[in-house]
Design a protein around this motif. Sequence first.
Motif, PDB file in Angstrom:
ATOM      1  N   GLY A 182       0.823  -1.213   0.000  1.00  0.00           N
ATOM      2  CA  GLY A 182       0.000   0.000   0.000  1.00  0.00           C
ATOM      3  C   GLY A 182       0.854   1.258   0.000  1.00  0.00           C
ATOM      4  N   GLU A 183       0.194   2.410  -0.158  1.00  0.00           N
ATOM      5  CA  GLU A 183       0.920   3.675  -0.125  1.00  0.00           C
ATOM      6  C   GLU A 183       1.470   3.908   1.279  1.00  0.00           C
ATOM      7  OE1 GLU A 183      -1.489   6.859  -1.405  1.00  0.00           O
ATOM      8  OE2 GLU A 183      -1.797   6.070  -3.430  1.00  0.00           O
ATOM      9  N   LYS A 184       2.742   4.268   1.314  1.00  0.00           N
ATOM     10  CA  LYS A 184       3.371   4.503   2.604  1.00  0.00           C
ATOM     11  C   LYS A 184       2.894   5.823   3.201  1.00  0.00           C
ATOM     12  CE  LYS A 184       7.516   1.819   1.571  1.00  0.00           C
ATOM     13  NZ  LYS A 184       8.987   1.817   1.493  1.00  0.00           N
ATOM     14  N   LYS A 185       2.580   5.766   4.466  1.00  0.00           N
ATOM     15  CA  LYS A 185       2.131   6.966   5.162  1.00  0.00           C
ATOM     16  C   LYS A 185       3.336   7.720   5.698  1.00  0.00           C
ATOM     17  CE  LYS A 185      -2.088   4.589   6.580  1.00  0.00           C
ATOM     18  NZ  LYS A 185      -2.895   4.098   7.732  1.00  0.00           N
ATOM     19  N   ARG A 186       3.314   9.042   5.485  1.00  0.00           N
ATOM     20  CA  ARG A 186       4.434   9.865   5.945  1.00  0.00           C
ATOM     21  C   ARG A 186       3.913  11.008   6.808  1.00  0.00           C
ATOM     22  NH1 ARG A 186       5.956   8.135   0.848  1.00  0.00           N
ATOM     23  NH2 ARG A 186       8.089   7.326   0.694  1.00  0.00           N
ATOM     24  N   ALA A 187       4.765  11.429   7.707  1.00  0.00           N
ATOM     25  CA  ALA A 187       4.426  12.558   8.583  1.00  0.00           C
ATOM     26  C   ALA A 187       5.619  13.509   8.621  1.00  0.00           C
ATOM     27  CB  ALA A 187       4.107  12.063   9.991  1.00  0.00           C
ATOM     28  N   VAL A 188       5.332  14.817   8.733  1.00  0.00           N
ATOM     29  CA  VAL A 188       6.390  15.831   8.815  1.00  0.00           C
ATOM     30  C   VAL A 188       6.547  16.235  10.277  1.00  0.00           C
ATOM     31  CG1 VAL A 188       7.116  18.139   8.118  1.00  0.00           C
ATOM     32  CG2 VAL A 188       5.923  16.666   6.491  1.00  0.00           C
ATOM     33  N   ARG A 189       7.753  16.098  10.781  1.00  0.00           N
ATOM     34  CA  ARG A 189       8.037  16.427  12.172  1.00  0.00           C
ATOM     35  C   ARG A 189       8.864  17.716  12.231  1.00  0.00           C
ATOM     36  NH1 ARG A 189       4.428  12.862  14.261  1.00  0.00           N
ATOM     37  NH2 ARG A 189       4.865  10.728  13.562  1.00  0.00           N
ATOM     38  N   ILE A 190       8.498  18.604  13.159  1.00  0.00           N
ATOM     39  CA  ILE A 190       9.232  19.856  13.359  1.00  0.00           C
ATOM     40  C   ILE A 190       9.908  19.808  14.720  1.00  0.00           C
ATOM     41  CG2 ILE A 190       9.075  22.360  13.571  1.00  0.00           C
ATOM     42  CD1 ILE A 190       6.587  22.254  11.825  1.00  0.00           C
ATOM     43  N   ASP A 191      11.217  20.025  14.733  1.00  0.00           N
ATOM     44  CA  ASP A 191      11.953  20.104  15.991  1.00  0.00           C
ATOM     45  C   ASP A 191      11.851  21.547  16.482  1.00  0.00           C
ATOM     46  OD1 ASP A 191      13.807  20.196  18.053  1.00  0.00           O
ATOM     47  OD2 ASP A 191      15.079  18.671  17.132  1.00  0.00           O
ATOM     48  N   LYS A 192      10.846  21.805  17.293  1.00  0.00           N
ATOM     49  CA  LYS A 192      10.545  23.176  17.719  1.00  0.00           C
ATOM     50  C   LYS A 192      11.690  23.777  18.525  1.00  0.00           C
ATOM     51  CE  LYS A 192       5.567  22.355  17.763  1.00  0.00           C
ATOM     52  NZ  LYS A 192       4.326  22.350  18.582  1.00  0.00           N
ATOM     53  N   GLU A 193      12.280  23.011  19.405  1.00  0.00           N
ATOM     54  CA  GLU A 193      13.371  23.535  20.226  1.00  0.00           C
ATOM     55  C   GLU A 193      14.564  23.932  19.360  1.00  0.00           C
ATOM     56  OE1 GLU A 193      14.336  20.700  23.197  1.00  0.00           O
ATOM     57  OE2 GLU A 193      12.431  20.912  24.280  1.00  0.00           O
ATOM     58  N   LEU A 194      14.844  23.116  18.337  1.00  0.00           N
ATOM     59  CA  LEU A 194      15.955  23.442  17.440  1.00  0.00           C
ATOM     60  C   LEU A 194      15.630  24.690  16.624  1.00  0.00           C
ATOM     61  CD1 LEU A 194      18.727  22.577  16.377  1.00  0.00           C
ATOM     62  CD2 LEU A 194      17.556  21.130  14.699  1.00  0.00           C
ATOM     63  N   ALA A 195      14.381  24.824  16.161  1.00  0.00           N
ATOM     64  CA  ALA A 195      13.978  25.995  15.377  1.00  0.00           C
ATOM     65  C   ALA A 195      14.109  27.270  16.206  1.00  0.00           C
ATOM     66  CB  ALA A 195      12.547  25.827  14.887  1.00  0.00           C
TER      67      ALA A 195
ATOM     68  N   ARG B  19      13.091  34.878   7.135  1.00  0.00           N
ATOM     69  CA  ARG B  19      13.610  34.163   8.295  1.00  0.00           C
ATOM     70  C   ARG B  19      13.037  32.738   8.414  1.00  0.00           C
ATOM     71  NH1 ARG B  19      14.693  36.506  14.193  1.00  0.00           N
ATOM     72  NH2 ARG B  19      15.875  37.885  12.849  1.00  0.00           N
ATOM     73  N   ILE B  20      11.727  32.624   8.252  1.00  0.00           N
ATOM     74  CA  ILE B  20      11.111  31.305   8.423  1.00  0.00           C
ATOM     75  C   ILE B  20      11.652  30.316   7.387  1.00  0.00           C
ATOM     76  CG2 ILE B  20       8.949  29.998   8.275  1.00  0.00           C
ATOM     77  CD1 ILE B  20       7.542  32.407   9.457  1.00  0.00           C
ATOM     78  N   TYR B  21      11.741  30.775   6.146  1.00  0.00           N
ATOM     79  CA  TYR B  21      12.264  29.910   5.088  1.00  0.00           C
ATOM     80  C   TYR B  21      13.707  29.519   5.377  1.00  0.00           C
ATOM     81  CZ  TYR B  21      13.881  28.437   0.480  1.00  0.00           C
ATOM     82  OH  TYR B  21      14.444  27.728  -0.552  1.00  0.00           O
ATOM     83  N   GLN B  22      14.463  30.494   5.910  1.00  0.00           N
ATOM     84  CA  GLN B  22      15.858  30.246   6.221  1.00  0.00           C
ATOM     85  C   GLN B  22      16.012  29.181   7.311  1.00  0.00           C
ATOM     86  OE1 GLN B  22      18.093  31.909   4.421  1.00  0.00           O
ATOM     87  NE2 GLN B  22      19.933  31.008   5.324  1.00  0.00           N
ATOM     88  N   ILE B  23      15.199  29.321   8.360  1.00  0.00           N
ATOM     89  CA  ILE B  23      15.273  28.361   9.472  1.00  0.00           C
ATOM     90  C   ILE B  23      14.840  26.972   9.007  1.00  0.00           C
ATOM     91  CG2 ILE B  23      14.277  27.737  11.712  1.00  0.00           C
ATOM     92  CD1 ILE B  23      14.109  30.739  12.319  1.00  0.00           C
ATOM     93  N   ALA B  24      13.818  26.924   8.163  1.00  0.00           N
ATOM     94  CA  ALA B  24      13.306  25.636   7.690  1.00  0.00           C
ATOM     95  C   ALA B  24      14.353  24.855   6.912  1.00  0.00           C
ATOM     96  CB  ALA B  24      12.072  25.850   6.831  1.00  0.00           C
ATOM     97  N   LYS B  25      15.323  25.548   6.305  1.00  0.00           N
ATOM     98  CA  LYS B  25      16.337  24.863   5.521  1.00  0.00           C
ATOM     99  C   LYS B  25      17.450  24.276   6.372  1.00  0.00           C
ATOM    100  CE  LYS B  25      17.555  28.083   2.664  1.00  0.00           C
ATOM    101  NZ  LYS B  25      18.278  28.681   1.517  1.00  0.00           N
ATOM    102  N   TYR B  26      17.521  24.705   7.623  1.00  0.00           N
ATOM    103  CA  TYR B  26      18.595  24.196   8.476  1.00  0.00           C
ATOM    104  C   TYR B  26      18.388  22.709   8.784  1.00  0.00           C
ATOM    105  CZ  TYR B  26      20.047  29.044   9.163  1.00  0.00           C
ATOM    106  OH  TYR B  26      20.475  30.333   8.958  1.00  0.00           O
ATOM    107  N   PRO B  27      19.501  21.969   8.976  1.00  0.00           N
ATOM    108  CA  PRO B  27      19.399  20.508   9.202  1.00  0.00           C
ATOM    109  C   PRO B  27      18.541  20.152  10.415  1.00  0.00           C
ATOM    110  CG  PRO B  27      21.672  21.148   8.764  1.00  0.00           C
ATOM    111  CD  PRO B  27      20.898  22.431   8.933  1.00  0.00           C
ATOM    112  N   ASP B  28      17.698  19.139  10.205  1.00  0.00           N
ATOM    113  CA  ASP B  28      16.913  18.501  11.277  1.00  0.00           C
ATOM    114  C   ASP B  28      15.791  19.363  11.850  1.00  0.00           C
ATOM    115  OD1 ASP B  28      18.508  16.215  11.113  1.00  0.00           O
ATOM    116  OD2 ASP B  28      19.969  17.042  12.529  1.00  0.00           O
TER     117      ASP B  28
END
Length: 294
Positions: free
Chosen positions: A72-85, A106-115
């Motif tokens: 079946g189609e694999k289910k995926r979820a997007v996780r945000i590391d709030k403390e790291l952000a 700024r938001i786009y910039q932070i989103a590109k950072y690892p993890d």
Amino acid sequence: MIKSMTGFGRGEYMDNEYRLIVEIKAVNHRYNEIVIRMPKNLGPLEDKIRRSVSSALVRGRIDVFITIDEYGEKKRAVRIDKELAVAYNKALDELSELFAMPVKDRIYQIAKYPDVIRAEEVTEDALSLWPKLSQAVSIAVNNLMQMRITEGLNIQQDLIARIAVIESYINSVEERAPQVLVEYREKILGRMRDLLGMIGEEPDVGRLVQEAAIFADKTNITEELVRLKSHLAQFHTALHIDEAVGRKLDFIVQEINRETNTIASKANDFTVANIVVEIKSEIEKVREQIQNVE
């Protein structure tokens, strides 16, 4: 009906989402040892798998191999590391203040950072897979059991034939036993006549009877033969019990061997000794066979 400890069984479950394959291999072992190899995500089901297998397979070294394919189609979820952000945002504030320069997008910039943002596959709860996996396990166990039963029937027929051979040898010993005493009496009488004839005397019949009685007592194997027949009858009965009887058969064979050794030591007869050798040869063949009986 006895069952062999060796066998192989395969079971499969398949639907639109999963294909579960269970393979079980069993070999001889003194106890019940179950080893399960499966994907890590099925770990919570190990106890259920173990109970399902052990309820049907009482004895042997049992290796269980489980594989799973997802269709079946694999289910995926997007996780945000709030403390790291937050930490990255604070660092950008410090850089902005240090260089007196604003940080654009700024938001786009932070989103590109690892993890900061990670996409993860959502694994289905293992317990929800048990109804599907249990079907594959049951099929594999049933197929293995059929192989064990078939092999057990072959072993049973061989054991019945070998026990029949042992019984025929025991009958020969039983027929020979009275003759041993007769031959001993004649042998002693002959020796006494030869020795006493040199001095013109006749054998003492009373002494002859006494010697024969002592010999008869020492070489009496009636009790051993009775117990031996009893053990063989128990062996026959155990062969037709619908349960695990491997250990019981092994114990009975030990007792059969013990009585046979006693007969060999007491009989004091070449013919009986030869028959005992044949009996012990059959006992060893029986012992080898029952090592594979559950």
